[in-house]
Structure formats: structure tokens, C-alpha cells
Design a protein around this motif. Structure first.
Motif, PDB file in Angstrom:
ATOM      1  N   VAL A 212     -14.021   0.423  13.158  1.00  0.00           N
ATOM      2  CA  VAL A 212     -15.225   0.344  12.340  1.00  0.00           C
ATOM      3  C   VAL A 212     -15.260  -1.073  11.746  1.00  0.00           C
ATOM      4  O   VAL A 212     -14.334  -1.456  11.010  1.00  0.00           O
ATOM      5  N   TYR A 213     -16.311  -1.819  12.086  1.00  0.00           N
ATOM      6  CA  TYR A 213     -16.374  -3.214  11.651  1.00  0.00           C
ATOM      7  C   TYR A 213     -17.333  -3.363  10.475  1.00  0.00           C
ATOM      8  O   TYR A 213     -18.437  -2.789  10.453  1.00  0.00           O
ATOM      9  N   GLY A 214     -16.917  -4.161   9.520  1.00  0.00           N
ATOM     10  CA  GLY A 214     -17.761  -4.458   8.382  1.00  0.00           C
ATOM     11  C   GLY A 214     -18.521  -5.758   8.592  1.00  0.00           C
ATOM     12  O   GLY A 214     -18.621  -6.268   9.705  1.00  0.00           O
ATOM     13  N   PRO A 215     -19.026  -6.318   7.512  1.00  0.00           N
ATOM     14  CA  PRO A 215     -19.857  -7.526   7.617  1.00  0.00           C
ATOM     15  C   PRO A 215     -19.013  -8.778   7.888  1.00  0.00           C
ATOM     16  O   PRO A 215     -17.791  -8.772   7.788  1.00  0.00           O
ATOM     17  N   GLY A 251      -5.084   5.490   9.512  1.00  0.00           N
ATOM     18  CA  GLY A 251      -5.332   4.312  10.325  1.00  0.00           C
ATOM     19  C   GLY A 251      -4.910   3.048   9.599  1.00  0.00           C
ATOM     20  O   GLY A 251      -3.935   3.049   8.845  1.00  0.00           O
ATOM     21  N   SER A 252      -5.675   2.000   9.801  1.00  0.00           N
ATOM     22  CA  SER A 252      -5.293   0.695   9.235  1.00  0.00           C
ATOM     23  C   SER A 252      -6.531  -0.083   8.827  1.00  0.00           C
ATOM     24  O   SER A 252      -7.499  -0.177   9.595  1.00  0.00           O
ATOM     25  N   PRO A 253      -6.525  -0.668   7.630  1.00  0.00           N
ATOM     26  CA  PRO A 253      -7.541  -1.671   7.315  1.00  0.00           C
ATOM     27  C   PRO A 253      -7.166  -2.970   8.045  1.00  0.00           C
ATOM     28  O   PRO A 253      -6.006  -3.173   8.380  1.00  0.00           O
ATOM     29  N   LEU A 254      -8.129  -3.804   8.244  1.00  0.00           N
ATOM     30  CA  LEU A 254      -7.800  -5.024   8.984  1.00  0.00           C
ATOM     31  C   LEU A 254      -8.753  -6.173   8.671  1.00  0.00           C
ATOM     32  O   LEU A 254      -9.902  -5.967   8.291  1.00  0.00           O
ATOM     33  N   PHE A 255      -8.208  -7.377   8.787  1.00  0.00           N
ATOM     34  CA  PHE A 255      -9.004  -8.605   8.839  1.00  0.00           C
ATOM     35  C   PHE A 255      -8.986  -9.081  10.280  1.00  0.00           C
ATOM     36  O   PHE A 255      -7.985  -8.903  10.993  1.00  0.00           O
ATOM     37  N   LEU A 256     -10.043  -9.726  10.706  1.00  0.00           N
ATOM     38  CA  LEU A 256     -10.080 -10.245  12.074  1.00  0.00           C
ATOM     39  C   LEU A 256     -10.951 -11.489  12.155  1.00  0.00           C
ATOM     40  O   LEU A 256     -11.841 -11.694  11.321  1.00  0.00           O
ATOM     41  N   VAL A 326     -14.125  -8.116   8.447  1.00  0.00           N
ATOM     42  CA  VAL A 326     -13.241  -7.036   7.987  1.00  0.00           C
ATOM     43  C   VAL A 326     -13.613  -5.759   8.719  1.00  0.00           C
ATOM     44  O   VAL A 326     -14.677  -5.656   9.346  1.00  0.00           O
ATOM     45  N   GLY A 327     -12.722  -4.750   8.637  1.00  0.00           N
ATOM     46  CA  GLY A 327     -13.006  -3.472   9.278  1.00  0.00           C
ATOM     47  C   GLY A 327     -11.840  -2.529   9.112  1.00  0.00           C
ATOM     48  O   GLY A 327     -10.947  -2.727   8.272  1.00  0.00           O
ATOM     49  N   ALA A 328     -11.811  -1.501   9.937  1.00  0.00           N
ATOM     50  CA  ALA A 328     -10.743  -0.505   9.872  1.00  0.00           C
ATOM     51  C   ALA A 328     -10.532   0.098  11.246  1.00  0.00           C
ATOM     52  O   ALA A 328     -11.467   0.211  12.049  1.00  0.00           O
ATOM     53  N   PRO A 340     -10.928  12.583   5.251  1.00  0.00           N
ATOM     54  CA  PRO A 340     -10.611  11.312   5.910  1.00  0.00           C
ATOM     55  C   PRO A 340      -9.972  10.332   4.938  1.00  0.00           C
ATOM     56  O   PRO A 340     -10.163  10.409   3.718  1.00  0.00           O
ATOM     57  N   ALA A 341      -9.212   9.405   5.510  1.00  0.00           N
ATOM     58  CA  ALA A 341      -8.575   8.372   4.683  1.00  0.00           C
ATOM     59  C   ALA A 341      -9.605   7.348   4.243  1.00  0.00           C
ATOM     60  O   ALA A 341     -10.710   7.246   4.784  1.00  0.00           O
ATOM     61  N   GLY A 342      -9.216   6.581   3.254  1.00  0.00           N
ATOM     62  CA  GLY A 342     -10.055   5.481   2.798  1.00  0.00           C
ATOM     63  C   GLY A 342      -9.382   4.155   3.097  1.00  0.00           C
ATOM     64  O   GLY A 342      -8.156   4.035   2.990  1.00  0.00           O
ATOM     65  N   TYR A 343     -10.169   3.186   3.478  1.00  0.00           N
ATOM     66  CA  TYR A 343      -9.617   1.866   3.823  1.00  0.00           C
ATOM     67  C   TYR A 343     -10.434   0.802   3.098  1.00  0.00           C
ATOM     68  O   TYR A 343     -11.656   0.945   2.917  1.00  0.00           O
ATOM     69  N   GLY A 344      -9.801  -0.257   2.728  1.00  0.00           N
ATOM     70  CA  GLY A 344     -10.530  -1.319   2.057  1.00  0.00           C
ATOM     71  C   GLY A 344      -9.815  -2.648   2.121  1.00  0.00           C
ATOM     72  O   GLY A 344      -8.639  -2.728   2.466  1.00  0.00           O
ATOM     73  N   ALA A 345     -10.545  -3.681   1.758  1.00  0.00           N
ATOM     74  CA  ALA A 345      -9.998  -5.034   1.740  1.00  0.00           C
ATOM     75  C   ALA A 345     -10.839  -5.894   0.822  1.00  0.00           C
ATOM     76  O   ALA A 345     -12.027  -5.617   0.580  1.00  0.00           O
ATOM     77  N   GLY A 346     -10.231  -6.957   0.329  1.00  0.00           N
ATOM     78  CA  GLY A 346     -10.953  -7.893  -0.512  1.00  0.00           C
ATOM     79  C   GLY A 346     -10.320  -9.261  -0.469  1.00  0.00           C
ATOM     80  O   GLY A 346      -9.118  -9.388  -0.258  1.00  0.00           O
ATOM     81  N   LEU A 347     -11.124 -10.257  -0.666  1.00  0.00           N
ATOM     82  CA  LEU A 347     -10.633 -11.634  -0.771  1.00  0.00           C
ATOM     83  C   LEU A 347     -11.410 -12.340  -1.862  1.00  0.00           C
ATOM     84  O   LEU A 347     -12.658 -12.309  -1.874  1.00  0.00           O
ATOM     85  N   LYS A 348     -10.694 -12.986  -2.743  1.00  0.00           N
ATOM     86  CA  LYS A 348     -11.336 -13.803  -3.769  1.00  0.00           C
ATOM     87  C   LYS A 348     -10.480 -15.041  -3.971  1.00  0.00           C
ATOM     88  O   LYS A 348      -9.317 -14.951  -4.409  1.00  0.00           O
ATOM     89  N   GLY A 349     -11.036 -16.168  -3.602  1.00  0.00           N
ATOM     90  CA  GLY A 349     -10.249 -17.383  -3.742  1.00  0.00           C
ATOM     91  C   GLY A 349     -10.944 -18.580  -3.089  1.00  0.00           C
ATOM     92  O   GLY A 349     -12.153 -18.581  -2.838  1.00  0.00           O
ATOM     93  N   ASN A 350     -10.150 -19.606  -2.811  1.00  0.00           N
ATOM     94  CA  ASN A 350     -10.664 -20.861  -2.269  1.00  0.00           C
ATOM     95  C   ASN A 350     -10.302 -20.993  -0.790  1.00  0.00           C
ATOM     96  O   ASN A 350      -9.205 -20.631  -0.373  1.00  0.00           O
ATOM     97  N   LEU A 351     -11.260 -21.539  -0.039  1.00  0.00           N
ATOM     98  CA  LEU A 351     -11.058 -21.819   1.379  1.00  0.00           C
ATOM     99  C   LEU A 351     -11.106 -23.321   1.600  1.00  0.00           C
ATOM    100  O   LEU A 351     -11.949 -24.042   1.048  1.00  0.00           O
ATOM    101  N   LEU A 352     -10.172 -23.806   2.403  1.00  0.00           N
ATOM    102  CA  LEU A 352     -10.232 -25.167   2.919  1.00  0.00           C
ATOM    103  C   LEU A 352     -10.175 -25.072   4.443  1.00  0.00           C
ATOM    104  O   LEU A 352      -9.343 -24.337   4.994  1.00  0.00           O
TER     105      LEU A 352
END
Length: 354
Positions: A212-215, A251-256, A326-328, A340-352
């Protein structure tokens, strides 16, 4: 003497008289014409093309117009002297000279020179042979060819450098000098950006192994070769799994990262398998991560701290835009009759990125 007209025949036979009188008249007429011409010559000989006696005598006696005996004798003497001089001093048609009789040539005077086959001689009194000239010509051609190759290699290197600078979002052109290109390289720096996103998949029933893919959270430009993320809020930089009471399989949350060809490189994927506690929540904190396309490695620093290193697949394309998403990955719990299980992810910070 004047010309008298002859008597004409007079007869009673006019026909016979005319036969004799006509030639007499003709002769008389001709005599008159000759007499007139003679008088004209006497008066002006030159106008009639006739030289006078005086002119003829003057022409015959002129020494300027006719060779006199004295002149002929002088000419004969001069001819004899010339022949004698030629016999005594002039070289015959076929002759030879010893080298000592001939002067040597220099840059200031003409003379004989020695031939030289050397292409490195600096002599100024010797002449180069055709073989030496050809050897020098061949070497010059070879040098010219090498110079052309070196020039083209320089052009190619410059074009490649300009392409690399522009690929790194610099500003360069082949019309710039090497010094200007150096300045353009120095002006290239990492691009700074911020990210503050979160995503959750809750109570979604799906078959095991389904993605399942997020935005899309961020799009990196083509030829990005390095990415660095540093969390500014560790409570907002995470992945988690939440299961219902009594469940263990999830399952697994994931970044891609997804390239322009649609290839997905999953680089953050945590699991909490059946060996874990039932109904627990697992939420590891992300401190930072780096992506290096040159070494094909992605490194994650967790809060604990611990470090995870992932290999970037060789077929992942960074020459075009690619995206952080992001996705799961759904697990057995998500297709059961339970919660069903719940999956989540978050990022807050600086990118270079560079």
C-alpha cells in the motif's frame, strides 16, 4: 624640243584615211602626255618619286649611309679581338672547376653549398636535402595530428565538465574559460530543504504481501547523487507497527525511493514478527539517514543508537528525477478476521541534496 602634230592623211576615200589617221592621233596624244610628265619631273623631281642628280651624288658620297673601307677595317679588327678574347678567357661549353676555385655560400653571399640530410643541424652554409625536408615535414604532420587530437580531447573534456556542472544545477557553458569553469564548480553547493510529513495505514484489510503506497513526500532532481536527512524533532521522525490485542503477525511500514522507470528501492522497512509481544506497538526513532549514489549505499542512524546500511541497487536510476515515498507491506494479520495492524511513518527535519 616641242612635239609637233604630224600631218594627217587627206583623201577622197575617207574610210581608208581614218584607218591611217587614228594611230597617228593616238601616238600624238601619248607624246603630249610624256612631254607633260617630263616637264613635271624637271620642276619637282621629289614629288614625282625621282631623285635629282645632286641628291643621288650626295647619297653615294655619304659615309654615314655606306660602309667605308676604314669602317670595314675597324670592324674586322674588333671582331678579331673578340674572337681572341673568347679563345683566351671564355670558358668552353663543357668544362669543370676544382672546388677550391668556387666560393662557399653564406647568408651574405652566393656560392657552393654542401648537402645535409640532418633535420636538427643549425648550419648556415649547408643545404637541406629532399629526404631531410620530407622527414621534417612528416614530423610536423605527426605533431599537428597529435595537437589536433589533444585539442579535441580538451574540447571533449570541457564539454563533459560543462555537462556535469549543469547536471549539478550549476551554470556553465563551453564558451567559458577554464578559470571560469573552476569558479562555476566552486559555486555548486548542496540544496537545502525541509520536510515535515507523516502517513498512516490503519485497519486496512489486504492480502499478505500487498503493498500500500502513500503520497510522494519529496522529488529529487535528475543527477542527484547525495542526500542527507537530519531530524529536527525525533518524536516526529519514526516508523511504527501497531497490532490489535492478541495478534502477533504483522506487515511492515516502509520508506522507498521510486525512480523514473517505476523501480522501487525500499530502504526503511521494520518488522515485528510472531516472536514479539502480542498487541504491542513498535516505534523506532530515526535520527538521520544518508544516500550516496556513488558508493551505492544508504545509511540510517537510529535513536538507540544503532546504524543500518543498505545497498542501493545498481539499476536504480539517478540520472532522472526520483521520489521519496512512504507505504506499508501488509502481513497475515491484515487478511484475517481479526483487527488489521496499523502502520505509520513520519519525517521532520532538514534535507540536503547534491
Amino acid at each position: 624640243m616641242s612635239i609637233q602634230q604630224p600631218r594627217r592623211f587627206v583623201t577622197t576615200d575617207q574610210g581608208h584615211a581614218d584607218i591611217l589617221n587614228v594611230p597617228i592621233d593616238t601616238l600624238y596624244t601619248n607624246d603630249q602626255g610624256l612631254a607633260a610628265q617630263i616637264e613635271s619631273i624637271k620642276k619637282d623631281p621629289a614629288a614625282n618619286g625621282v631623285a635629282s642628280k645632286e641628291a643621288l651624288e650626295s647619297h653615294a658620297s655619304s659615309t654615314d649611309l655606306h660602309v667605308t673601307a676604314a669602317k670595314q677595317a675597324a670592324w674586322s679588327a674588333a671582331e678579331a679581338n673578340a674572337k681572341k678574347y673568347t679563345e683566351q678567357y671564355a670558358a668552353p661549353k663543357q668544362h669543370s672547376h676544382p672546388a677550391s676555385d668556387l666560393p662557399s655560400a653564406s647568408t651574405q653571399a652566393r656560392g657552393i653549398v654542401q648537402l645535409n640530410t640532418s633535420v636538427s643541424s643549425g648550419a648556415t652554409d649547408q643545404a637541406s636535402t629532399s629526404s631531410a625536408t620530407k622527414q621534417a615535414y612528416d614530423r610536423a604532420n605527426e605533431a599537428y595530428s597529435l595537437a589536433q587530437q589533444a585539442f579535441q580531447a580538451g574540447v571533449n573534456v570541457k564539454q563533459s565538465l560543462v555537462d556535469d556542472i549543469n547536471a549539478k544545477r550549476g551554470n556553465a557553458s563551453t564558451s567559458m574559460s577554464w578559470q571560469e569553469l573552476g569558479t562555476a564548480i566552486k559555486s555548486i553547493g548542496p540544496v537545502k530543504a525541509t520536510i515535515n510529513n507523516s502517513y498512516a495505514v490503519d485497519n486496512v484489510k489486504s492480502q499478505t504481501g500487498t503493498y500500500v503506497y502513500g503520497p510522494t513526500w519529496f522529488t529529487f532532481p535528475a543527477n542527484t547523487t547525495f542526500i542527507a536527512f537530519t531530524a529536527t524533532d525525533i518524536t516526529s521522525s519514526y516508523q511504527y507497527i501497531r497490532r490489535g490485542p492478541g495478534t502477533t503477525g504483522g506487515g511492515s511500514p516502509l520508506f522507498l525511493l521510486t525512480d523514473a522507470n517505476g523501480y522501487n528501492f525500499v530502504f526503511l522497512q521494520i518488522t515485528k514478527g510472531s516472536g514479539g509481544l502480542k498487541g504491542d506497538t513498535f516505534k523506532p526513532i530515526i535520527r538521520s539517514f544518508t544516500f550516496d549514489a556513488r558508493t551505492r549505499e544508504l545509511t540510517i542512524v537510529w535513536y538507540e543508537p544503532r546504524v543500518s546500511v543498505f545497498s542501493v541497487p545498481s539499476n536504480f536510476d539517478v540520472t532522472r528525477e526520483f521520489q521519496l515515498r512512504v507505504g506499508a507491506l501488509m502481513g497475515p494479520t491484515d487478511e484475517s478476521d481479526g483487527t488489521p495492524a496499523g502502520y505509520g511513518a513520519g519525517l521532520k527535519g532538514n534535507l540536503l541534496y547534491l
